[in-house]
Each structure stands twice: as C-alpha cells, then as structure tokens.
Design a protein around this motif. Structure first.
Motif, PDB file in Angstrom:
ATOM      1  N   GLY A  70       0.859  -1.177   0.221  1.00 12.25           N
ATOM      2  CA  GLY A  70       0.035   0.037  -0.011  1.00 12.25           C
ATOM      3  C   GLY A  70       0.925   1.305   0.078  1.00 12.25           C
ATOM      4  O   GLY A  70       0.584   1.968  -0.552  1.00 12.25           O
ATOM      5  N   LEU A  71       2.105   1.202   0.785  1.00 10.03           N
ATOM      6  CA  LEU A  71       2.674   2.497   0.898  1.00 10.03           C
ATOM      7  C   LEU A  71       3.474   2.600  -0.464  1.00 10.03           C
ATOM      8  O   LEU A  71       3.693   3.727  -0.852  1.00 10.03           O
ATOM      9  N   ALA A  72       3.899   1.427  -1.066  1.00 10.83           N
ATOM     10  CA  ALA A  72       4.468   1.481  -2.363  1.00 10.83           C
ATOM     11  C   ALA A  72       3.455   2.399  -3.612  1.00 10.83           C
ATOM     12  O   ALA A  72       3.726   2.962  -4.294  1.00 10.83           O
ATOM     13  N   ALA A  73       2.314   1.920  -3.290  1.00  9.72           N
ATOM     14  CA  ALA A  73       1.165   2.617  -4.411  1.00  9.72           C
ATOM     15  C   ALA A  73       1.068   4.026  -3.992  1.00  9.72           C
ATOM     16  O   ALA A  73       1.287   4.859  -4.993  1.00  9.72           O
ATOM     17  N   ILE A  74       1.201   4.517  -2.676  1.00 13.10           N
ATOM     18  CA  ILE A  74       1.063   5.951  -2.347  1.00 13.10           C
ATOM     19  C   ILE A  74       2.282   6.576  -3.129  1.00 13.10           C
ATOM     20  O   ILE A  74       2.378   7.660  -3.561  1.00 13.10           O
ATOM     21  N   ALA A  75       3.562   5.977  -2.904  1.00 11.67           N
ATOM     22  CA  ALA A  75       4.756   6.664  -3.041  1.00 11.67           C
ATOM     23  C   ALA A  75       4.830   6.902  -4.756  1.00 11.67           C
ATOM     24  O   ALA A  75       5.280   7.902  -4.972  1.00 11.67           O
ATOM     25  N   ALA A  76       4.197   5.643  -5.271  1.00 13.98           N
ATOM     26  CA  ALA A  76       4.426   5.708  -6.658  1.00 13.98           C
ATOM     27  C   ALA A  76       3.377   6.779  -7.352  1.00 13.98           C
ATOM     28  O   ALA A  76       3.510   7.434  -8.450  1.00 13.98           O
ATOM     29  N   ASP A  77       2.212   6.841  -6.875  1.00 11.95           N
ATOM     30  CA  ASP A  77       1.168   7.290  -7.769  1.00 11.95           C
ATOM     31  C   ASP A  77       0.702   8.894  -7.143  1.00 11.95           C
ATOM     32  O   ASP A  77       0.003   9.668  -7.728  1.00 11.95           O
ATOM     33  N   CYS A  78       1.176   9.024  -5.838  1.00 11.62           N
ATOM     34  CA  CYS A  78       0.485  10.383  -5.271  1.00 11.62           C
ATOM     35  C   CYS A  78       1.888  11.551  -5.550  1.00 11.62           C
ATOM     36  O   CYS A  78       2.747  12.035  -4.966  1.00 11.62           O
ATOM     37  N   LYS A  79       1.642  12.293  -6.631  1.00 14.12           N
ATOM     38  CA  LYS A  79       2.680  13.117  -7.176  1.00 14.12           C
ATOM     39  C   LYS A  79       2.743  14.362  -6.257  1.00 14.12           C
ATOM     40  O   LYS A  79       3.996  14.857  -6.551  1.00 14.12           O
ATOM     41  N   ASN A  80       1.842  14.731  -5.835  1.00 16.45           N
ATOM     42  CA  ASN A  80       1.952  15.977  -4.894  1.00 16.45           C
ATOM     43  C   ASN A  80       1.897  15.569  -3.312  1.00 16.45           C
ATOM     44  O   ASN A  80       1.865  16.503  -2.662  1.00 16.45           O
ATOM     45  N   LEU A  81       2.532  14.284  -2.946  1.00 18.51           N
ATOM     46  CA  LEU A  81       2.679  14.043  -1.514  1.00 18.51           C
ATOM     47  C   LEU A  81       3.353  14.962  -0.684  1.00 18.51           C
ATOM     48  O   LEU A  81       4.794  15.168  -1.157  1.00 18.51           O
ATOM     49  N   THR A  82       3.035  15.315   0.482  1.00 20.20           N
ATOM     50  CA  THR A  82       4.154  16.305   1.128  1.00 20.20           C
ATOM     51  C   THR A  82       4.336  15.436   2.461  1.00 20.20           C
ATOM     52  O   THR A  82       4.984  15.483   3.368  1.00 20.20           O
ATOM     53  N   GLU A  83       3.004  14.446   2.776  1.00 19.10           N
ATOM     54  CA  GLU A  83       3.148  13.860   4.024  1.00 19.10           C
ATOM     55  C   GLU A  83       2.774  12.428   4.384  1.00 19.10           C
ATOM     56  O   GLU A  83       1.827  12.079   3.668  1.00 19.10           O
ATOM     57  N   LEU A  84       3.505  11.499   4.513  1.00 20.36           N
ATOM     58  CA  LEU A  84       3.408  10.169   4.729  1.00 20.36           C
ATOM     59  C   LEU A  84       3.942   9.659   6.121  1.00 20.36           C
ATOM     60  O   LEU A  84       5.130   9.557   6.315  1.00 20.36           O
ATOM     61  N   ASP A  85       2.850   9.739   7.038  1.00 19.12           N
ATOM     62  CA  ASP A  85       3.138   9.344   8.242  1.00 19.12           C
ATOM     63  C   ASP A  85       2.461   7.980   8.730  1.00 19.12           C
ATOM     64  O   ASP A  85       1.270   8.091   8.867  1.00 19.12           O
ATOM     65  N   ILE A  86       3.392   6.970   9.119  1.00 18.74           N
ATOM     66  CA  ILE A  86       2.886   5.896   9.595  1.00 18.74           C
ATOM     67  C   ILE A  86       3.131   5.637  10.937  1.00 18.74           C
ATOM     68  O   ILE A  86       4.436   5.252  11.244  1.00 18.74           O
TER      69      ILE A  86
END
Lengths: 262, 589
Positions: free
Chosen positions: B165-181
């Motif tokens: 799931g994290l990989a999907a977020i990393a790959a597709d969220c082009k404007n991501l500013t925050e990934l907090d797990i």
C-alpha cells in the motif's frame, strides 16, 4: 444449580496444587454465572507461599486477574465492597523461590502491543527479534489455526489462537469445547499442604484429569503456560490435552527446579 | 446599521429585492462565506452554523476540514451532503480499548467505503488522517489513483495494510507532502517500497516509517532525502544505522523533527566526530525520537542539538538514570518528555532539576508484566518532577504503587493539570503506605485541578472516588476507569455530575444496569460509552436501546459465553443509524 452441573462436567486442566487451587479450578467457567461468594476466601495467605506449578490454564475465569496482594491487604473481605478482586486467580507457573507471578489480565496494564513488543524484542538478540516481529506482523489478518486433540475424545477440534489474548481465555474455550467428553470426577483429593517436591507432584499429576500440552515449532511437546502468550501463539503447532498420567514425562519448570534443590 | 440603510435606499433596485428576499443576512453569500471561511476552530464553526440558515450554508460551503471522532456516528453520504468542499478528513474508528486487545479483530471501521464516496464527492481531497481504522492495500491503491491533488496521509494505530500500500502511495501521489505511519499493525514485506517514489518527486515534507522493522533501500532513501529540500520531519526505522543517519543528516540539516534509527553501532572516532558534527548542524531540530537499542556512550553526539529541543521522545530507549541525567543537563528547553521507567526515581529527579519548562511527561513501563519486585518509578519520582516542573499539565505515569499523599503533593505543586493519567499497574492496589484505597489521591486531583479535561484512574478505588469526580471535575471530558468502584452509585455520580463528559470507558467494574440506565439522558451528549466486563446484562442494554433510539447500543459477544450478560458494550450517538457492516459478533440492539 447451574454451577453444580458445571462442576461435574468441568474439564480440569492442569495440576491441582492443593485444596485451595482446586477451588480455583472449580471456578473455571462462566464467571458471570458463578456467585462471588465463591471467592478467594478459601485462599488464605498460605497460597502465596505455596507457589506452584499451577498452569495458567488452570481453570480460572478467563478475565481475571489475581493480585496476590489482595489477600494480604485484607481488602477482599466481602464481595461487594471491593471491585472484581473476588474473581478467581490465575496462577502463572513460577519459580518457587520467588513470590507467585501476577497473572496477566487481558489488556492490562494498558500498554499498546506495539510497545510491549518493543522491549521484549530488545531483550532478545536482534536476529531473533526481527524474526519474531516478522512473524507477528505476517500473522495478522491470517488465522492461527491449530488442531486440538483430547485424549479419549472421538474427534479433534480446531482453534484459532489469534482469537484469544491470554491463556485463561484459551483454557475457557477449550473447556467448553470438550466439556462433553470429560469423564470421571473432577474432585480429586488433593493434599492440604503442598510440599514442593517431586513426589508430591507425581501424586498430583496422577490425580489430575487432564493436562494441556502443545507441540512447538521444533517438534517438542511442551506444557502449556510456561512462555508468554505471544510466544506461545507463535510457536504452537498443535494442542493436545493429555491425561495427567501421561503428562508426567513433560518437565514443568518447577519440577526441574525441585530436582535442582533436592 | 449601514447595511440596513443600504437596504432602504436601494428598495427599488433589483439588488434590494434580492437582498430583502434573503431575509436576515445583508451580505452576499460570497462575502459571508469568505468571513466564515476564516474560522478555523471546529467549535466556532459549529456555533456559527446554528445561527441561521444563511450562516449554516455559508459555513458548510466554506468548510475545508472535517473531524469525525467516531466513524460510525455519521455516514459518508450524510457528510458529503452537508459539506461539499472538503479537502481534509480526520476519522477515528475503533474504541480506544481496542489498543489493548479488548476489541476482536474484524470489528469494523474500514475506510474503504468512505474512500469510494469521497472519490465521487471530494475528488480534490488532499489530506486523510486516520486513527484506529482498518485500511487495506486495496484502499491505499484506490486512494492513490483517485485523488490527483492528494498531499498528506497519516495513519495511526491502523491495521490491515502492508508495504504494498505504501508503494502505491509513493508511486502515484505526485504531490505528496506527508506520509506518516505511526504505530500501526503493518505487514512489512521487505520490498523496496521506498524506491517507488519517482525521481522527479520532490515535495515530501513529512516522512515517518519508524514502525517498519525491515531494512529499507537506503540508497533510495538517501536520494529521496537529498532531493526533497522541504523535508521537515524524518522518522527512521530501526534498520538505519548511525553511519547512515549521519549521511542523512548531512543531506537534510533543515530538519525540525528527527526520529533516529538504531542508536548503536561500532563507530570509529572519525565517524563519531562526523555524527556529532551532523547533529550540531541541525539548527532547527525541535523534536527527537527513535533511539532504539541505545548505546549510551554515543548519546553525547546529541548534546549539540539538545538546546533547542522541545520534545524528546525516549519512550523506546530504556536508559538508566545516569544516562538521562547527563543528557537532560543540555535540554533546558524541553516541554514534552516521554521516557521509560528504567530511568527510575533518580532519573525523574534529574528531570525536575534540569527541565523547568516541562509541560508534559509520559513514563512508560519497560516491563509491564514483570514478576516480583520489579524496578521502575514510584511516588518519590513523581513528587520530584512536580517540584521542579511547575508548568506540568499533562502526565501519563505507569508505576507499581502509589500513595495518596504523593498525588496530593503533586497536584498541589502543579494545579494546572489538564490531563492526569495515572496507571498503577497492579489492579486494585491500595496506597502502599497506609493500605487505604486511592480515593483521596484522585479526590485531590479533581479538587485542585479545575481545568482537568482527561482523567485515568487506577488502584484500589471505592465509590468515593466517583463521588469526588462527579462533584468536582466539571470540565472533565474523558474518563478511563478500570477495576474500580463498589457499586452502581459510582458510575451514576459521574454521569450526573460531569456536564462536559464526552468519552467514558470502563472495564472490570461492578457497574450494572442501574448505572448504565442512569445515563439515559446523557449519552446523546457524549461521543461514546464503553463498558467491558462489568455487570451489565443484555436486558439492560435492550432497555437502553429501546428508550434511546438515536443511540447505537452494540454488544460484542464472545463465543460460548453466557447469553444474558453483556460482556462488552459500546454505546454511541449516531445520525447514521445502526451499522450496516457489523460482523456477526457485534449485536446492535
């Protein structure tokens, strides 16, 4: 009434230590249907010194607790004045030289599993810790089904260990599962004073009806209750509820320590 | 005044007709929305929406963030109908006691259906913050492809997903500013999810993967950190070594919050110096955490960075009193401190001595199930902190025993507590000096700390504690109770006496139907009630459900247990009606 019936069909798992512990065993079962008068009044402070080989699965209410201190501070006098201290005790197998371990209540103390695991992990080697964590995490969401057999029962059952959080819960579930197969009386004449020696243990094992055992990852047959719950879930491959007499071959920690002492 | 004059003057004009028709408000919608849009506080917005229809509408159109404390209190349809323009959603799912295994797996709180509705109604969604929800990889993948503007995801105490799931977020969220797990139950597949961030991706500001236990691809991480110049928060996992940490710090001296990896490795003198240098280069560091597996002799590399630290989270670093004392000498600005009880009372004395600005203290147990005479912190450490840190207003304290007198002294020294959570780890443990119940301790807390919002009680407690709470804790919003009380009267006192009570969670107390039903009128003004292993029966719950149809009264049934008892009861208000996704072991009455 209900209580009486239940006693007769009760599956006694474990080594009845003495009268007092037997009373504990009686209490296994539906904690709610049992009256609170069946309290620890029979458990006087002697119990604390009699430490014990009691298995955790020893027939106590799945929910409870056991603070040995409750006996000693005299608060548990009457049922209604104190909170759930009247529920039965769970006794962890422990070194007879130390005071009995405090039993583990589900979800208490309120420390998140993640945090609990952190320190358990730091205590062991890094490699092993990584392996444990990996197994824990991979296990989530998948069942942890193991076969359960009981000597004398016509068929086996399967339980998902992940459905339970503690030994008492498992014990209760197993008891209910196999209650129809229990034979013989549950009331054995235990010894009033329990001396921690091998012979006494042998006698008790002989008198005990059933003992829960499990096969671990290495293929060894172990007595249930020695290791922390999480470790047990990880390593348990199948369960077997043995007749007491046959369980003598398994060496509970206390027995080994007995041997060391004498 | 002016607007009314305008109305009179422009009576003949079409505009005035328009304004007259619109009734009480004199402002065009856009203006009203603009003004109300500036309100940030949820409470203010709530009040504003009650003024009149125009204001209600202006508020709902201008709302960008929504916070839902109980995901079952409302449905995604109702939410999206009322608030059409949301950009940020915060959702909380399971009852808090699920953290302690009191809620079976597969209970619910699955985010997926919310996401499906959001994809349609909030295509411009930017932020999602979830706590205690079930989140699958499928949901994360769906999220990553459904929201082109998506920026921030924070998952706390969630479960159900893996690094896929994290990989999907990393790959597709082009404007991501925050990934907090944080503190989730996650299946770490030891794959290279970090490599899924594209080379062109530079927007990351917050990255927290501290709970993962497998190695991450360090090369990918270093490159990511290098190209994300706005990175402010970086929380690493245990696999990152000190040497790797130094390289990352070198790339990101602008960091404000750092979670180190494992703090133990054989360092050469040069490596040590380089690491120390890296820390002194981080002038903006205000938060430090991580520090797993600490080798105490390396702690001094932190000293240059300590002066500006306001939050020190050592809750996974079992230091002893000497180590912490030496460190705290440099940490005069600390406001929040989380530690393990291995520092013992002596360590707490050091806290009291060196951290006068401390506002929040959390002491976690290293060994919650220790047998016999385990060490840890006691009443004297508690007093020592209160003497030195007069600004203390938040405490979470795990200990094995306590005295009434000590607690009374603590609150006398620090009367401004807003959060007082004392966990005496032995259930039903009395004052160890006087053998009396701990009633007077909590009595002192509620009498002295008038601002108290959150209270967790423990130890041997009779109804008297609850009488005190009901009588004095007038600002109390959250109460956690375990193994306490003598009769129904206790719970009644609280339900009748605490006007601001929102969350009440109880376990293993002798409270039965009379207590449950005494709160009949109260529960609709609360977020939720949890009662487990008390004396409540199914009939009592049915009665409650019947009398209060707008409450969801749910009973979690264990296999094979007595049918008349309600072992785990969860009651909460809801405008969405009974759950549609309840598993078979959850009975809605």
């Amino acid at each position: 009434m209900e209580k009486m019936v239940f006693e007769e069909t009760e599956l006694r798992l474990g080594l009845p230590g003495n009268n007092k512990k037997k009373n504990n065993e009686k209490k296994r079962g539906f904690s709610e249907t049992e009256s609170e008068t069946e309290s620890d009044e029979n458990n006087n402070s002697d119990e604390t010194s009699n430490t014990t080989v009691d298995l955790l699965l020893n027939l106590s209410s799945p929910k409870k607790e056991a603070n040995k201190n409750n006996n000693n501070n005299g608060v548990v006098a009457e049922n209604h004045s104190s909170p759930n201290n009247n529920k039965e005790k769970n006794l962890l197998p422990s070194d007879p030289a130390k005071p009995p371990a405090k039993a583990q209540v589900v979800g208490w103390p309120p420390v998140r599993s993640y945090r609990k695991n952190m320190f358990a992990v730091q205590k062991s080697s890094t490699e092993e810790s990584q392996k444990n964590e990996k197994n824990n995490n991979n296990g989530n969401g998948n069942g942890s089904f193991v076969k359960v057999s009981m000597d004398g029962a016509p068929y086996l059952r399967k339980v998902d260990l992940k459905n339970y959080n503690s030994y008492p819960q498992l014990s209760d579930a197993l008891g209910k599962m196999f209650s129809s197969f229990t034979i013989g009386s549950c009331e054995s004449e235990g010894m009033k004073d329990f001396f921690m020696n091998e012979r006494a243990l042998m006698d008790l094992l002989n008198n005990s009806d059933y003992v829960p055992t499990y096969e671990d990852k290495d293929g060894d047959w172990m007595l249930v209750g020695d290791v922390p719950w999480e470790m047990f879930v990880e390593s348990c491959k199948r369960l077997r509820i043995m007749k007491g007499k046959e369980a003598i071959g398994l060496a509970p920690r206390a027995m080994e320590k007995c041997k060391n002492r004498s | 005044m002016e607007c009314c004059n305008k109305r009179r003057m422009m009576k003949e004009s079409p505009e005035s007709n328009f304004m007259n028709r619109r009734g009480s408000s004199c402002f065009p919608d856009e203006v009203l929305e603009r003004v109300i849009g500036m309100l940030k506080s949820r409470k203010d917005r709530s009040s504003v929406s009650l003024v009149c229809k125009e204001w209600y509408n202006a508020e709902r159109w201008s709302r960008r963030n929504v916070f839902i404390g109980n995901c079952y209190s409302v449905s995604p349809e109702i939410l999206t109908r009322r608030f059409p323009n949301i950009r940020s959603v915060t959702l909380k799912g399971k009852p808090r006691f699920s953290d302690f295994n009191l809620v079976p797996a597969n209970w619910g709180a699955d985010i997926h259906f919310w996401l499906v509705v959001f994809a349609e109604k909030y295509p411009f969604l930017e932020e999602l913050r979830l706590k205690r929800m079930t989140v699958t990889d499928e949901s994360l993948k769906f999220l990553a492809r459904s929201f082109p503007n998506f920026k921030a995801i924070s998952l706390q105490n969630c479960d159900g997903f893996s690094t896929d799931g994290l990989a999907a977020i990393a790959a597709d969220c082009k404007n991501l500013t925050e990934l907090d797990i944080q503190e989730n139950v996650i299946d770490d597949k030891n794959d290279n999810w970090l490599t899924c961030f594209p080379e062109s991706f530079t927007s990351l500001e917050v990255l927290n993967f501290s709970i993962l236990h497998n190695d991450v691809n360090f090369d990918a991480l270093e490159k990511l950190v290098t190209r994300c110049k706005s990175l402010k928060t970086l929380k690493l996992n245990k696999s990152i070594t000190l040497e790797q940490l130094q390289r990352l710090l070198f790339r990101a001296p602008q960091l404000c919050e750092l979670g180190t990896g494992s703090f133990s490795q054989e360092l050469t003198t040069q490596q040590y110096t380089e690491l120390e240098g890296a820390f002194s280069n981080c002038k903006n560091l205000n938060t430090l955490s991580g520090l797993w597996v600490v080798t105490p002799q390396y702690l001094p590399v932190l000293y240059p960075a300590c002066a500006n630290l306001t939050f020190l989270n050592f809750s996974y670093a079992p230091l002893d009193s000497d180590d912490i004392a030496k460190l705290l000498v440099h940490c005069a600005n600390i406001r929040r401190l989380w530690v393990v009880d291995t520092i013992e009372d002596k360590g707490l004395e050091a806290v009291g001595t060196h951290c006068p600005l401390l506002e929040e203290l959390r002491v976690f147990p290293a060994d919650p199930f220790a047998e016999g005479d385990a060490r840890g912190v006691t009443d004297s450490g508690f007093i020592a902190v209160s003497q030195g840190c007069r600004n203390l207003h938040y405490v979470l304290y795990f200990c094995r025993h306590m005295t009434n007198a000590a607690v009374a002294t603590v609150v006398q020294n620090c009367p401004d507590f807003t959060h007082f959570r004392l966990c005496i780890m032995n259930p039903g443990q009395p004052d160890y000096r006087t053998s009396e119940p701990m009633d007077e301790a909590f009595g002192a807390v509620v009498k002295t700390c008038s601002k108290l919002q959150r209270l967790a009680i423990s130890g041997l407690l009779t109804d008297l504690t609850f009488e005190y709470i009901g009588k004095y804790a007038k600002n109390l919003e959250t109460l956690s109770v375990a193994f306490a009380g003598s009769s129904d009267w206790g719970m009644q006192c609280v339900l009748e006496g605490c006007p601001k009570l929102r969350k009440l969670e109880i376990r293993d107390c002798p409270f039965g139907n009379a207590a449950l039903l005494s709160g009949l009128e109260k529960y609709e003004s609360m977020r939720s009630l949890w009662m487990s292993d008390c004396k409540v029966t199914m009939n009592g719950c049915r009665l409650l459900a019947k009398e209060m149809p707008r409450l969801n009264v749910e009973v979690i049934k264990e296999d094979g247990s007595d049918d008349s008892q309600a072992e785990r009861v969860y009651v909460y208000r809801s405008v969405a009606g009974p759950r549609r996704d309840a598993p078979p072991f959850v009975l809605t009455l």
